[in-house]
Design a protein around this motif. Structure first.
Motif, PDB file in Angstrom:
ATOM      1  N   VAL A  53       0.867  -1.179   0.000  1.00 47.84           N
ATOM      2  CA  VAL A  53       0.000   0.000   0.000  1.00 47.84           C
ATOM      3  C   VAL A  53       0.903   1.228   0.000  1.00 47.84           C
ATOM      4  CG1 VAL A  53      -1.841   1.243   1.183  1.00 47.84           C
ATOM      5  CG2 VAL A  53      -1.740  -1.263   1.308  1.00 47.84           C
ATOM      6  N   SER A  54       0.772   2.052  -1.030  1.00 55.41           N
ATOM      7  CA  SER A  54       1.662   3.209  -1.155  1.00 55.41           C
ATOM      8  C   SER A  54       0.993   4.286  -1.990  1.00 55.41           C
ATOM      9  CB  SER A  54       2.980   2.793  -1.816  1.00 55.41           C
ATOM     10  OG  SER A  54       2.802   2.555  -3.200  1.00 55.41           O
ATOM     11  N   ASN A  55       1.701   5.413  -2.144  1.00 56.83           N
ATOM     12  CA  ASN A  55       1.251   6.394  -3.125  1.00 56.83           C
ATOM     13  C   ASN A  55       1.976   6.149  -4.446  1.00 56.83           C
ATOM     14  OD1 ASN A  55       3.807   7.730  -3.157  1.00 56.83           O
ATOM     15  ND2 ASN A  55       3.209   8.984  -1.416  1.00 56.83           N
ATOM     16  N   THR A  56       1.665   6.945  -5.453  1.00 64.92           N
ATOM     17  CA  THR A  56       2.187   6.680  -6.796  1.00 64.92           C
ATOM     18  C   THR A  56       3.704   6.737  -6.851  1.00 64.92           C
ATOM     19  OG1 THR A  56       0.169   7.561  -7.777  1.00 64.92           O
ATOM     20  CG2 THR A  56       2.085   7.378  -9.217  1.00 64.92           C
ATOM     21  N   GLU A  57       4.314   7.763  -6.241  1.00 60.53           N
ATOM     22  CA  GLU A  57       5.763   7.907  -6.290  1.00 60.53           C
ATOM     23  C   GLU A  57       6.441   6.729  -5.606  1.00 60.53           C
ATOM     24  OE1 GLU A  57       7.415  10.015  -7.929  1.00 60.53           O
ATOM     25  OE2 GLU A  57       5.978  11.585  -8.420  1.00 60.53           O
ATOM     26  N   LEU A  77      -1.723  -1.458  -3.989  1.00 60.24           N
ATOM     27  CA  LEU A  77      -2.855  -0.552  -3.804  1.00 60.24           C
ATOM     28  C   LEU A  77      -2.290   0.858  -3.686  1.00 60.24           C
ATOM     29  CD1 LEU A  77      -5.888  -1.033  -1.422  1.00 60.24           C
ATOM     30  CD2 LEU A  77      -4.748   1.176  -1.589  1.00 60.24           C
ATOM     31  N   LEU A  78      -2.749   1.762  -4.552  1.00 60.42           N
ATOM     32  CA  LEU A  78      -2.221   3.122  -4.574  1.00 60.42           C
ATOM     33  C   LEU A  78      -3.230   4.103  -4.004  1.00 60.42           C
ATOM     34  CD1 LEU A  78      -0.435   3.256  -8.039  1.00 60.42           C
ATOM     35  CD2 LEU A  78       0.359   2.325  -5.858  1.00 60.42           C
ATOM     36  N   GLU A  79      -2.799   4.846  -2.998  1.00 60.86           N
ATOM     37  CA  GLU A  79      -3.626   5.880  -2.381  1.00 60.86           C
ATOM     38  C   GLU A  79      -3.221   7.253  -2.926  1.00 60.86           C
ATOM     39  OE1 GLU A  79      -4.410   4.441   2.128  1.00 60.86           O
ATOM     40  OE2 GLU A  79      -2.355   5.018   1.689  1.00 60.86           O
ATOM     41  N   PRO A  80      -4.159   8.054  -3.400  1.00 61.97           N
ATOM     42  CA  PRO A  80      -3.802   9.386  -3.889  1.00 61.97           C
ATOM     43  C   PRO A  80      -3.423  10.338  -2.773  1.00 61.97           C
ATOM     44  CG  PRO A  80      -6.182   9.087  -3.947  1.00 61.97           C
ATOM     45  CD  PRO A  80      -5.597   7.757  -3.577  1.00 61.97           C
ATOM     46  N   THR A  85      -3.665   4.716   8.995  1.00 64.14           N
ATOM     47  CA  THR A  85      -3.559   3.266   8.821  1.00 64.14           C
ATOM     48  C   THR A  85      -4.899   2.541   8.735  1.00 64.14           C
ATOM     49  OG1 THR A  85      -3.278   3.063  11.224  1.00 64.14           O
ATOM     50  CG2 THR A  85      -1.280   3.114   9.878  1.00 64.14           C
ATOM     51  N   ALA A  86      -5.932   3.014   9.433  1.00 62.12           N
ATOM     52  CA  ALA A  86      -7.208   2.287   9.402  1.00 62.12           C
ATOM     53  C   ALA A  86      -7.785   2.195   7.995  1.00 62.12           C
ATOM     54  CB  ALA A  86      -8.213   2.925  10.364  1.00 62.12           C
ATOM     55  N   PRO A  87      -7.895   3.292   7.235  1.00 60.53           N
ATOM     56  CA  PRO A  87      -8.399   3.173   5.857  1.00 60.53           C
ATOM     57  C   PRO A  87      -7.470   2.357   4.955  1.00 60.53           C
ATOM     58  CG  PRO A  87      -8.621   5.423   6.648  1.00 60.53           C
ATOM     59  CD  PRO A  87      -7.778   4.711   7.646  1.00 60.53           C
ATOM     60  N   ALA A  88      -6.159   2.531   5.103  1.00 58.64           N
ATOM     61  CA  ALA A  88      -5.220   1.792   4.247  1.00 58.64           C
ATOM     62  C   ALA A  88      -5.391   0.289   4.435  1.00 58.64           C
ATOM     63  CB  ALA A  88      -3.789   2.211   4.567  1.00 58.64           C
ATOM     64  N   ILE A 222      -7.143   3.983  -6.017  1.00 54.53           N
ATOM     65  CA  ILE A 222      -8.277   4.628  -5.372  1.00 54.53           C
ATOM     66  C   ILE A 222      -8.419   6.054  -5.901  1.00 54.53           C
ATOM     67  CG2 ILE A 222      -9.325   5.232  -3.168  1.00 54.53           C
ATOM     68  CD1 ILE A 222      -8.871   2.224  -3.572  1.00 54.53           C
ATOM     69  N   GLY A 223      -9.647   6.467  -6.181  1.00 57.01           N
ATOM     70  CA  GLY A 223      -9.891   7.822  -6.673  1.00 57.01           C
ATOM     71  C   GLY A 223      -9.621   8.874  -5.607  1.00 57.01           C
ATOM     72  N   HIS A 224      -9.174  10.043  -6.033  1.00 58.36           N
ATOM     73  CA  HIS A 224      -8.812  11.106  -5.094  1.00 58.36           C
ATOM     74  C   HIS A 224      -9.990  11.544  -4.238  1.00 58.36           C
ATOM     75  CE1 HIS A 224      -8.077  15.217  -3.680  1.00 58.36           C
ATOM     76  NE2 HIS A 224      -6.804  14.871  -3.649  1.00 58.36           N
TER      77      HIS A 224
END
Length: 443
Positions: A53-57, A77-80, A85-88, A222-224
């Motif tokens: 679980v990370s961001n794009t970079e 899984l990419l988070e914008p 931690t709970a949502p991730a 995941i959408g922003h």
């Protein structure tokens, strides 16, 4: 069992070694391996798959470092944006079989006793199969005020405690049944989601919506706006401190969160005067003791031991004065390779660009700068508007401001070139991406 690896981080605690675009888990600190790579190797012995679980970079940093380890059995899984931690963890759990055992670990911790770690994980897996949410408690070796504590009787959790003052921490250590909260967890995916729905329903519902709307190609994106709608909270506050299904596995596994230079210098060599130095150049110290000296290409940090937690204050000040120093190193990693800023002055910037074989930059244009490219090694495939041509070693080309262009390396060796940017503005945000292989919306 699936290892969910949380790769968030702002790069502040080990600045200037770490930056926003190169947080500490990806800095190679131990035998030319990063904490992220050590995490993957450690969990490969107990898990069949890694779910990162990370961001794009950070996604592309993870890809590169996993390639070095020759690890291919991974999901992403990419988070914008970060929502704690709970949502991730919830989003990752929604993407797997609900009966699957999930081992959640940060990507930036150091564990030196692999056998003790495996014993703890095996015990946690046994409890997770029985339907419990399992956390890992670390036997404290000193009165640390920077960690939360878990009060327990055997595997039963009596209470979670916030970061204490020194006197309270001393009492915890003396009591013998208080453990550092490691931030690692083990449970069935479905059990965690049920408890999240019970104790933090808003997080559960918004995560459910975000997951339903997510884009799935080779990774889960995941959408922003969906991510922004999720309340921000930690797994401890949202679930672990409220659930009646929580167990703890105490362990002495040689654990460190490497959360400061004081923590790092306990793991690496210090000189005869107890000074800790990390630098690419030779550093001589005279009549000084208990110092931390961190020297990088563009920044120097000197701290008294015991004060390195205050680096966050320096980073906060620098963000207002010179944000680039907190965001990037001189060399910046991109999905297609790297660029290094050799000189940056008013009106021009000079870079060294390295493009990996088989990779290409986005199709793009700039409004405020012209670019001169000189190929040093390899062969560049250059597109300028509708024209496509080769630029070989010791040849050059020129792209005017406003022209749509792309740089590609279709060869078998890295493409190395020098780029001279000339114009009224040479910031990295002067990029309009027309087409991008890596689906980036921002620089």
């Amino acid at each position: 069992m699936i290892n969910v690896i949380l790769c968030g981080g702002s790069g502040t605690r080990l600045w200037p070694l770490s930056r926003t675009l190169m947080p500490k888990q990806f800095v190679k600190l131990f035998d030319q391996k990063s904490l992220f790579q050590l995490t993957v190797e450690r969990n490969s012995t107990v898990c069949s798959e890694h779910f990162i679980v990370s961001n794009t970079e950070q996604y592309f940093l993870a890809l590169d470092q996993l390639e070095e380890l020759k690890k291919s059995n991974n999901r992403y899984l990419l988070e914008p944006i970060a929502r704690n931690t709970a949502p991730a963890i919830a989003l990752a759990c929604m993407a797997v079989n609900q009966e699957e055992i999930v081992l959640v670990t940060p990507s930036d911790h150091l564990i030196k006793d692999q056998k003790a770690y495996e014993r703890a994980v095996n015990e946690a897996e046994r409890l997770a199969k029985e339907g419990f949410l399992v956390t890992f408690g670390i036997k404290p070796t000193f009165a640390e005020t920077g960690f939360g504590y878990i009060e327990a009787e055997g595997a039963e959790v009596k209470a979670f405690h916030e970061k204490p003052d020194h006197q309270t921490a001393e009492a915890y250590v003396q009591a013998g049944n208080y453990y550092w909260n490691s931030g690692m967890f083990c449970f069935k995916a479905g059990v965690f989601l049920h408890e999240l729905e019970t104790y933090a329903p808003q997080i559960f519902l918004t995560c459910q919506t975000a997951y339903a709307h997510a884009r799935q190609d080779t990774v889960l994106r995941i959408g922003h706006d969906d991510m922004f709608a999720i309340p921000e909270d930690s797994i401890d506050y949202a679930v672990m401190e409220k659930s009646k299904k929580v167990k703890v596995v105490p362990s002495d596994m040689g654990w460190s969160d490497v959360g400061s230079f004081d923590a790092l210098c306990q793991e690496l060599d210090n000189d005869a005067s107890n000074n800790f130095v990390m630098a690419d150049k030779h550093v001589s110290l005279i009549d000084v003791h208990d110092l931390i000296v961190i020297d990088t290409e563009d920044a120097l940090l000197i701290s008294q031991k015991g004060s390195s937690q205050k680096v966050k204050e320096i980073v906060g000040k620098l963000k207002k004065e010179n944000g680039d120093l907190t965001t990037t190193h001189k060399t910046v990693h991109r999905p297609w390779g790297t660029y290094s800023v050799l000189e940056d002055k008013i009106g021009y910037k000079i870079k060294k660009i390295v493009v990996k074989p088989g990779c290409r930059l986005s199709l793009q244009k700039h409004f405020h700068r012209n670019e001169h490219w000189i190929v040093v090694s390899g062969t560049a495939v250059v597109q300028v508007e509708e024209k496509i041509f080769l630029v070989r070693e010791n040849e050059s080309t020129y792209i005017k401001a406003g022209e749509i262009h792309r740089l590609s390396n279709e060869g078998k060796i890295p493409l190395v070139l020098i780029e001279a940017q000339v114009g009224s503005y040479t910031g990295e945000d002067d990029i309009v991406r027309v087409e991008d292989d890596y689906k980036r919306k921002e620089v």
